[in-house]
Motif scaffolding. Structure first.
Motif, mmCIF file in Angstrom:
data_model
loop_
_atom_site.group_PDB
_atom_site.id
_atom_site.type_symbol
_atom_site.label_atom_id
_atom_site.label_comp_id
_atom_site.label_asym_id
_atom_site.label_seq_id
_atom_site.Cartn_x
_atom_site.Cartn_y
_atom_site.Cartn_z
ATOM 1 N N PRO A 40 6.347 16.757 72.040
ATOM 2 C CA PRO A 40 6.492 16.714 71.234
ATOM 3 C C PRO A 40 6.909 18.240 70.620
ATOM 4 C CG PRO A 40 4.833 15.390 71.997
ATOM 5 C CD PRO A 40 5.575 16.069 72.601
ATOM 6 N N PHE A 41 7.329 18.491 69.446
ATOM 7 C CA PHE A 41 7.041 19.903 69.139
ATOM 8 C C PHE A 41 6.119 19.481 68.020
ATOM 9 C CE2 PHE A 41 12.179 18.636 69.460
ATOM 10 C CZ PHE A 41 12.149 19.566 70.152
ATOM 11 N N HIS A 42 4.813 20.745 67.639
ATOM 12 C CA HIS A 42 4.161 20.913 67.337
ATOM 13 C C HIS A 42 4.500 22.183 65.028
ATOM 14 C CE1 HIS A 42 2.331 21.234 70.929
ATOM 15 N NE2 HIS A 42 2.118 20.875 70.217
ATOM 16 N N VAL A 43 5.924 22.012 65.576
ATOM 17 C CA VAL A 43 6.048 23.074 63.744
ATOM 18 C C VAL A 43 8.016 22.738 64.348
ATOM 19 C CG1 VAL A 43 6.153 25.183 65.100
ATOM 20 C CG2 VAL A 43 6.204 24.872 63.086
ATOM 21 N N MET A 44 8.663 22.631 63.517
ATOM 22 C CA MET A 44 10.059 23.184 63.261
ATOM 23 C C MET A 44 10.184 23.708 62.465
ATOM 24 S SD MET A 44 11.933 19.433 61.785
ATOM 25 C CE MET A 44 11.315 18.551 60.517
ATOM 26 N N ASN A 91 11.679 15.191 58.801
ATOM 27 C CA ASN A 91 10.790 14.904 58.203
ATOM 28 C C ASN A 91 8.991 15.216 57.893
ATOM 29 O OD1 ASN A 91 12.796 17.372 57.136
ATOM 30 N ND2 ASN A 91 13.256 15.383 55.750
ATOM 31 N N ALA A 92 8.945 13.663 58.249
ATOM 32 C CA ALA A 92 7.609 12.962 58.202
ATOM 33 C C ALA A 92 6.891 13.186 59.362
ATOM 34 C CB ALA A 92 8.064 11.219 58.106
ATOM 35 N N GLN A 93 7.280 13.293 60.646
ATOM 36 C CA GLN A 93 6.239 13.777 61.435
ATOM 37 C C GLN A 93 6.882 15.152 62.615
ATOM 38 O OE1 GLN A 93 7.671 11.047 64.219
ATOM 39 N NE2 GLN A 93 8.307 8.407 62.779
ATOM 40 N N ILE A 94 7.355 16.010 62.118
ATOM 41 C CA ILE A 94 7.498 17.525 62.445
ATOM 42 C C ILE A 94 7.235 18.265 61.476
ATOM 43 C CG2 ILE A 94 8.258 19.126 64.008
ATOM 44 C CD1 ILE A 94 10.466 16.940 65.203
#
Length: 701
Positions: A169-173, A237-240
């Motif tokens: 998982p990415f924690h931030v984009m 947009n909803a998950q990262i």
């Protein structure tokens, strides 16, 4: 009854766009109980009453598994739509944790919004409180006017982003600008009539009255809703959680880089205000200014209003009644701790620049310069904005007592990049004059000149570059300030830049005659160039030309710069895919792409991790899985376009960091792994990519 002006109702809530998840900041960074702060935005039909947001842990190992409830706050509402923000927070834990949220009464709004599924439970991840965030970086998320959509079939790389996110998982984009392309406003939107005016004086004096403002407002809003509801991008947009700055296409192509007298025309100032309104709402989750520019307000009156409101932090100056008669605008009580606001409004967007600083977990900080609000053809930012920005960063790093080891600095446009001054000289030379005359009189070479001020179409793009001749002094001053910050606060700085629609890796470094190893070199600053995730790349000939211009430049007597030859093979090589660039071009990659940045080494305090952790020598692990040779002696290449340190050795498709999935350990305890994932084939709607990797060591001083 009503709460905050919102009617209380048990009816379902019609959602037009969202949810959109943002990361905002963290508190308690240097305590045993840090807190993650974010926000969720939904856009609804007017007159709706969203239910509270329910948030709970989705990790089986997480003890605080009870559900938390967060109330909606109305940011803005008019006769067509409403924006609601949920300010949420969760604790950082001893391990990476997964969280899920939903809003129970959401249904798709009728008609064109019926395809979205707003009621789905969404999940996001935050890192252990001992580690830093895993970062995805992107820019240029849209299509330029005239793109052949039969060749470039939509934002397919977001599917690859979500595949990687599912695996690790990415924690931030981080969005580096141009998260949306609003250029169609001049070809198929309300500015088409204005654009088609041939006389530059008539175009410059064209009024931006209330009717045109409303039409532009509708265009920007509907374009945002359409794009932010698009397939895999909407899922991301909803998950990262997002962190964004803006650039010209978030407004209109080239905004800020045309001639000054033209940029001050009513239409440019008008759309600057409208675009800023929706940038604040969709990308920053903040209420917009209470009014946007219209020609009914004098320029000087508006400037006084802006300055008064900025210094008092209260919007007590009445807004034009025509703009607020059917609208609710929340008066924000605080700008939020992650923002560093400029002292005065920009020259064309009459708002203060919105620069950012926040911490991304334990050891990484993020800072982003708003390089569009204050931009003109001759400056990127005001000098006093740089002062505010670097003072804020320096103070925050000092307060960290050495915990922050790496600063990710977002500039939007690359700063370590080949010079194109020879091309600027040609395009702005007298030899272009006769061609321009023929264009005005007979339409000859119409595609060569832009539709706004009649200049050569490439000039505004070249003027955007830090390497443009008019930005030369500002660029050097900025690089020297970055070096001084790194030296004084013992922090490695890595720059992110987009905009140029290709991938590359630039570096500043100490002159080899100084014999300073990169691990101890405060001047060593990598510039990760990742662009575009959606827009088409430049022709191969342009990328090859840039690679041939990849000289070793001398910033001053102590600092050199050049691009790393990162691309050791073509994406899809051996699979029958057409090569993206020339066989001798290993420095620039003209293919859609995005980047992954993560800590190279695990900081987990668990007994198992401690027992298996590798001993280190000079910051390199002696043994680390398949990387037992990491501590072997390293000698920098005689050609600085090749490896300058151990983490760049073998950089490319076979490097351990190339896929961006696992920690390599190659950059030492506080270093970073970097992967640039490049599209293999634009005809592949699944967005399959090829990864290119390297590692960046922390600063040892």
């Amino acid at each position: 009854m009503a709460t905050n002006g919102v009617p209380i109702s048990s009816q379902q809530c019609e959602v037009m766009c969202g949810p959109l998840l943002n990361y905002r900041h963290m508190t308690g960074e240097y305590t045993s109980s840090p807190i993650w702060h974010g926000s969720v935005l939904i856009v609804t039909s007017p007159g709706q009453h969203p239910q509270p947001l329910s948030l709970r842990s989705a990790s089986s190992a997480t003890s605080p598994s009870d559900s938390h409830s967060f109330q909606p706050e109305r940011l803005y509402e008019d006769s067509r739509k409403a924006f609601f923000r949920y300010a949420i927070d969760v604790p950082f834990l001893d391990h990476e944790s997964e969280w899920e949220y939903n809003i129970s009464n959401m249904v798709p709004a009728p008609a064109e919004h019926s395809h979205i599924n707003p009621n789905k439970t969404c999940r996001f991840w935050i890192p252990s409180k001992h580690e830093s965030m895993r970062i995805m970086f992107h820019s240029c998320n849209g299509f330029s006017v005239g793109t052949d959509m039969n060749t470039w079939k939509g934002p397919s790389l977001w599917k690859d982003v979500m595949r990687v996110h599912t695996e690790q998982p990415f924690h931030v984009m981080i969005g580096g600008g141009d998260q949306i392309y609003n250029d169609g406003i001049r070809t198929e939107g309300p500015l088409k009539e204005w654009t088609d005016i041939k006389n530059p004086h008539k175009r410059r004096d064209y009024p931006f009255g209330e009717d045109l403002r409303v039409k532009c407002d509708i265009y920007y809003f509907e374009n945002y809703v359409k794009w932010y509801s698009t397939d895999a991008f909407a899922v991301a947009n909803a998950q990262i959680p997002q962190l964004n700055i803006w650039d010209d296409h978030d407004i209109i192509d080239g905004f800020g880089s045309y001639t000054d007298h033209f940029m001050k025309c009513p239409v440019f100032r008008g759309i600057g205000g409208v675009a800023h309104k929706y940038y604040m709402l969709f990308q920053q989750h903040l209420a917009p200014p209470i009014s946007s520019f219209t020609t009914s307000i004098s320029h000087h009156s508006r400037m006084r209003e802006k300055l008064s409101r900025h210094h008092s932090r209260q919007a007590d100056t009445p807004a034009p009644a025509v703009q607020t008669q059917e609208a609710f605008v929340l008066q924000e009580q605080s700008e939020g701790p992650s923002y560093v606001l400029g002292k005065r409004p920009g020259p064309y967007v009459e708002e203060c620049s919105r620069n950012m600083y926040c911490q991304l977990g334990k050891h990484i900080a993020f800072a982003g310069i708003d390089a569009r609000t204050e931009r003109t053809r001759h400056q990127v930012n005001y000098p006093d904005t740089y002062d505010l920005f670097f003072n804020r960063i320096s103070s925050a790093l000092q307060a960290s007592n050495g915990e922050i080891k790496h600063l990710i600095l977002l500039l939007g446009v690359p700063i370590a990049y080949p010079r194109l001054q020879w091309l600027e000289n040609i395009l702005q030379s007298p030899m272009i004059g006769p061609i321009k005359f023929l264009n005005k009189r007979f339409g000859i070479a119409s595609g060569f000149f832009n539709s706004f001020d009649g200049s050569v179409d490439l000039v505004d793009d070249l003027d955007d570059h830090y390497t443009a001749h008019q930005h030369k002094k500002e660029r050097k001053d900025l690089v020297l300030r970055i070096q001084q910050l790194a030296k004084s606060r013992s922090v490695r700085v890595t720059i992110l830049g987009g905009d140029v629609h290709l991938a590359a890796l630039g570096r500043f470094y100490s002159n080899p005659d100084l014999h300073i190893p990169v691990e101890k070199d405060f001047r060593f600053t990598a510039n990760i160039v990742s662009s575009a995730i959606t827009n088409k790349p430049p022709p191969a000939a342009v990328a090859n030309l840039l690679a041939r211009r990849n000289k070793i430049h001398h910033l001053d007597d102590e600092t050199d710069e050049t691009l790393l030859e990162l691309f050791d093979k073509q994406p899809g090589e051996g699979e029958g895919v057409k090569p993206k660039s020339a066989p001798n071009n290993h420095a620039t990659m003209p293919s859609r792409n995005y980047a992954i940045i993560a800590e190279s080494h695990s900081h987990s305090p668990s007994p198992a991790a401690t027992a298996t952790a590798a001993p280190t020598t000079n910051g390199h692990p002696l043994t680390n899985g398949n990387h037992a040779a990491a501590a072997a002696p390293f000698a920098p290449a005689s050609n600085p376009r090749s490896a300058l340190h151990k983490g760049e050795e073998g950089a490319g498709a076979s490097h351990a960091a190339a896929q961006g999935i696992q920690k390599t350990g190659l950059a030492g305890r506080f270093g970073l792994d970097v992967a640039v994932r490049v599209e293999v084939d634009s005809a592949d709607t699944e967005g399959r990519t090829c990864g290119y990797g390297l590692s960046i060591p922390a600063l040892e001083c």
